[in-house]
Design an enzyme around this catalytic site. Sequence first.
Site, PDB file in Angstrom:
ATOM      1  N   ALA A  93     -12.382   6.210   3.819  1.00 16.27           N
ATOM      2  CA  ALA A  93     -12.129   4.966   4.565  1.00 16.27           C
ATOM      3  C   ALA A  93     -13.433   4.433   5.127  1.00 16.27           C
ATOM      4  CB  ALA A  93     -11.156   5.242   5.701  1.00 16.27           C
ATOM      5  N   THR A  94     -13.605   3.132   5.043  1.00 14.61           N
ATOM      6  CA  THR A  94     -14.799   2.523   5.635  1.00 14.61           C
ATOM      7  C   THR A  94     -14.437   1.125   6.129  1.00 14.61           C
ATOM      8  OG1 THR A  94     -17.184   2.401   5.276  1.00 14.61           O
ATOM      9  CG2 THR A  94     -15.861   1.363   3.608  1.00 14.61           C
ATOM     10  N   LYS A 137     -22.965   2.228   6.234  1.00 18.78           N
ATOM     11  CA  LYS A 137     -22.945   3.373   5.318  1.00 18.78           C
ATOM     12  C   LYS A 137     -24.137   4.303   5.594  1.00 18.78           C
ATOM     13  CE  LYS A 137     -20.146   4.113   2.648  1.00 18.78           C
ATOM     14  NZ  LYS A 137     -18.794   4.704   2.858  1.00 18.78           N
ATOM     15  N   LYS A 168       0.831  -1.221   0.000  1.00 16.78           N
ATOM     16  CA  LYS A 168       0.000   0.000   0.000  1.00 16.78           C
ATOM     17  C   LYS A 168       0.861   1.265   0.000  1.00 16.78           C
ATOM     18  CE  LYS A 168      -4.030  -2.206   1.735  1.00 16.78           C
ATOM     19  NZ  LYS A 168      -5.101  -2.348   2.647  1.00 16.78           N
ATOM     20  N   ASP A 188      -6.672   4.448  12.004  1.00 17.59           N
ATOM     21  CA  ASP A 188      -7.664   3.368  11.975  1.00 17.59           C
ATOM     22  C   ASP A 188      -8.976   3.910  12.544  1.00 17.59           C
ATOM     23  OD1 ASP A 188      -9.233   1.056  12.483  1.00 17.59           O
ATOM     24  OD2 ASP A 188      -7.422  -0.153  12.736  1.00 17.59           O
ATOM     25  N   LEU A 244     -22.334   7.501  -4.002  1.00 16.45           N
ATOM     26  CA  LEU A 244     -21.932   6.896  -5.272  1.00 16.45           C
ATOM     27  C   LEU A 244     -22.684   5.612  -5.590  1.00 16.45           C
ATOM     28  CD1 LEU A 244     -18.005   6.966  -5.040  1.00 16.45           C
ATOM     29  CD2 LEU A 244     -19.525   8.750  -5.902  1.00 16.45           C
TER      30      LEU A 244
HETATM   31  N1  NAP Z   1     -16.336   1.090  -5.136  1.00 12.48           N
HETATM   32  C1  NAP Z   1     -17.628   1.383  -5.142  1.00 12.48           C
HETATM   33  O1  NAP Z   1     -18.393   0.950  -6.026  1.00 12.48           O
HETATM   34  C2  NAP Z   1     -18.210   2.292  -4.093  1.00 12.48           C
HETATM   35  C3  NAP Z   1     -19.527   2.728  -4.258  1.00 12.48           C
HETATM   36  C4  NAP Z   1     -20.081   3.566  -3.301  1.00 12.48           C
HETATM   37  C5  NAP Z   1     -19.328   3.989  -2.233  1.00 12.48           C
HETATM   38  N2  NAP Z   1     -18.061   3.544  -2.087  1.00 12.48           N
HETATM   39  C6  NAP Z   1     -17.320   4.006  -0.919  1.00 12.48           C
HETATM   40  O2  NAP Z   1     -16.048   4.462  -1.340  1.00 12.48           O
HETATM   41  C7  NAP Z   1     -15.096   4.253  -0.320  1.00 12.48           C
HETATM   42  C8  NAP Z   1     -13.909   3.511  -0.886  1.00 12.48           C
HETATM   43  O3  NAP Z   1     -14.354   2.261  -1.374  1.00 12.48           O
HETATM   44  P1  NAP Z   1     -13.436   1.362  -2.321  1.00 12.48           P
HETATM   45  O4  NAP Z   1     -14.314   0.739  -3.321  1.00 12.48           O
HETATM   46  O5  NAP Z   1     -12.256   2.118  -2.744  1.00 12.48           O
HETATM   47  O6  NAP Z   1     -13.057   0.189  -1.312  1.00 12.48           O
HETATM   48  P2  NAP Z   1     -11.638  -0.350  -0.829  1.00 12.48           P
HETATM   49  O7  NAP Z   1     -10.706  -0.484  -1.964  1.00 12.48           O
HETATM   50  O8  NAP Z   1     -11.921  -1.578  -0.033  1.00 12.48           O
HETATM   51  O9  NAP Z   1     -11.147   0.787   0.131  1.00 12.48           O
HETATM   52  C9  NAP Z   1     -11.620   0.892   1.439  1.00 12.48           C
HETATM   53  C10 NAP Z   1     -10.608   1.670   2.235  1.00 12.48           C
HETATM   54  O10 NAP Z   1     -11.063   1.733   3.588  1.00 12.48           O
HETATM   55  C11 NAP Z   1      -9.940   1.606   4.418  1.00 12.48           C
HETATM   56  N3  NAP Z   1     -10.325   0.963   5.679  1.00 12.48           N
HETATM   57  C12 NAP Z   1     -10.931  -0.238   5.870  1.00 12.48           C
HETATM   58  N4  NAP Z   1     -11.100  -0.453   7.185  1.00 12.48           N
HETATM   59  C13 NAP Z   1     -10.600   0.634   7.832  1.00 12.48           C
HETATM   60  C14 NAP Z   1     -10.465   0.996   9.181  1.00 12.48           C
HETATM   61  N5  NAP Z   1     -10.874   0.206  10.164  1.00 12.48           N
HETATM   62  N6  NAP Z   1      -9.880   2.177   9.465  1.00 12.48           N
HETATM   63  C15 NAP Z   1      -9.430   2.996   8.480  1.00 12.48           C
HETATM   64  N7  NAP Z   1      -9.513   2.698   7.177  1.00 12.48           N
HETATM   65  C16 NAP Z   1     -10.091   1.535   6.866  1.00 12.48           C
HETATM   66  C17 NAP Z   1      -8.916   0.765   3.688  1.00 12.48           C
HETATM   67  O11 NAP Z   1      -7.656   1.304   4.018  1.00 12.48           O
HETATM   68  P3  NAP Z   1      -6.309   0.471   4.331  1.00 12.48           P
HETATM   69  O12 NAP Z   1      -6.602  -0.976   4.005  1.00 12.48           O
HETATM   70  O13 NAP Z   1      -5.300   1.072   3.466  1.00 12.48           O
HETATM   71  O14 NAP Z   1      -6.034   0.692   5.746  1.00 12.48           O
HETATM   72  C18 NAP Z   1      -9.241   1.014   2.231  1.00 12.48           C
HETATM   73  O15 NAP Z   1      -8.365   1.943   1.683  1.00 12.48           O
HETATM   74  C19 NAP Z   1     -15.822   3.506   0.785  1.00 12.48           C
HETATM   75  O16 NAP Z   1     -16.258   4.435   1.750  1.00 12.48           O
HETATM   76  C20 NAP Z   1     -17.023   2.896   0.081  1.00 12.48           C
HETATM   77  O17 NAP Z   1     -18.120   2.693   0.960  1.00 12.48           O
HETATM   78  C21 NAP Z   1     -17.478   2.703  -2.980  1.00 12.48           C
END
Ligand code: NAP
Length: 340
Positions: A82-83, A172, A41, A61, A193
């Site tokens: 972050a989620t 969410k 990362k 975190d 989104l």
């Molecule tokens: N992709 C989609 O279609 C979509 C659609 C609607 C909304 N979203 C939203 O967009 C955001 C990013 O989603 P993504 O698709 O990019 O997913 P992703 O690749 O799984 O990214 C999620 C991020 O959350 C971080 N995370 C997970 N648990 C955490 C914790 N306990 N503390 C701090 N950070 C934490 C991870 O960071 P590290 O692992 O680096 O620590 C990772 O970078 C999310 O909020 C998601 O709900 C995504």
Amino acid sequence: MERKVCVTGAAGYLGSWLVKRLLETGYIVHATTRNLGDPYKVGLLKSLPHAETRLRLFEADIYDPCEFRPAIQGCSFVLHMATPLQHQPHPLNPQFKDTTEAAVAGVKSIVECCIASGTVKRLIYTASVVASSTLKEDGNGYKAQLDESCWTSPGATLAYATDSLKAYASSKAASEKELLRHGNEIEIVSLTLGLVGGATLLSSIPGSVDVLISQATKNTSGYNTLRFLEELLGKVPILHVEDACDAHIFCMEKPSMNGRFLCACAYLSSAEIANLHRMIFPDIEIPVEFVEKLKRKIVWGSNKLKEAGFEYKYDVKTILEDSINLGHKLGELEIQPSRV
Ligand SMILES: NC(=O)c1ccc[n+]([C@@H]2O[C@H](COP(=O)([O-])OP(=O)(O)OC[C@H]3O[C@@H](n4cnc5c(N)ncnc54)[C@H](OP(=O)(O)O)[C@@H]3O)[C@@H](O)[C@H]2O)c1
């Protein structure tokens, strides 16, 4: 003048693409990830163009929400992506019973840090359409349209919901609602989104792209999620990763902006998605069990983001084409399907 912005969850699918766009645009980026000892990362973020001069990394975190403070300090904007997807209590902070409690505490703490910083002008939250169900509250069918007034009820019975999908929808919805409560204390944009497809900087297929191409890859668990979204929302809103990230930058750069904005360029049934896959790549075969014929008249009723001036650059054909090509590149599709 230096333009500093904080991106939480910066090493994820959307986060890494957004950091890339921000660095290209000239911003100084404070990027958070949970583990600065993770060479993949950290290496990914440090390899981005201009990272050497414009990127600062922070460890934070959500299960220990105060950890975001140093990353937020001095920034003009915070983009909270972050989620928590899995419940992983912090040894020093074990009080949260599930991802919803942790995500809500994370949002509260980030809002407090933004206000206390004295520098943050606006907080932009990456919300999800899983929080905006079109199902009627009385359980009796669907509303006529999907728009910003739609919310997923905590007690709703959701078809195709696994425990992790239920936990995701709950966290969410609860965190987005919590965030919007603070819109009179600081400018807050909740960018809700749809399902994101397209390219990635990651070396494995992002979860949302996996879902979007699940009919072509015959991936039953991904298809289950696609059907979950379709049953929750009536149809599936989708958009390209580049538009998702540009929408965040748009919401940041507007002189003033506040409130909830749904963000997707198309609203399709899963059967329409399957037809488009076959139309773009005629040699893709989709078995009948991956095509659900539904007749729903629900329409996309949200124009708020477009009315604010945002323009989508990618149409649905390009989103699906880029997602299928990514699936092939990352080994999810054995053969490279040829285009029409
Ligand atoms: N992709 C989609 O279609 C979509 C659609 C609607 C909304 N979203 C939203 O967009 C955001 C990013 O989603 P993504 O698709 O990019 O997913 P992703 O690749 O799984 O990214 C999620 C991020 O959350 C971080 N995370 C997970 N648990 C955490 C914790 N306990 N503390 C701090 N950070 C934490 C991870 O960071 P590290 O692992 O680096 O620590 C990772 O970078 C999310 O909020 C998601 O709900 C995504």
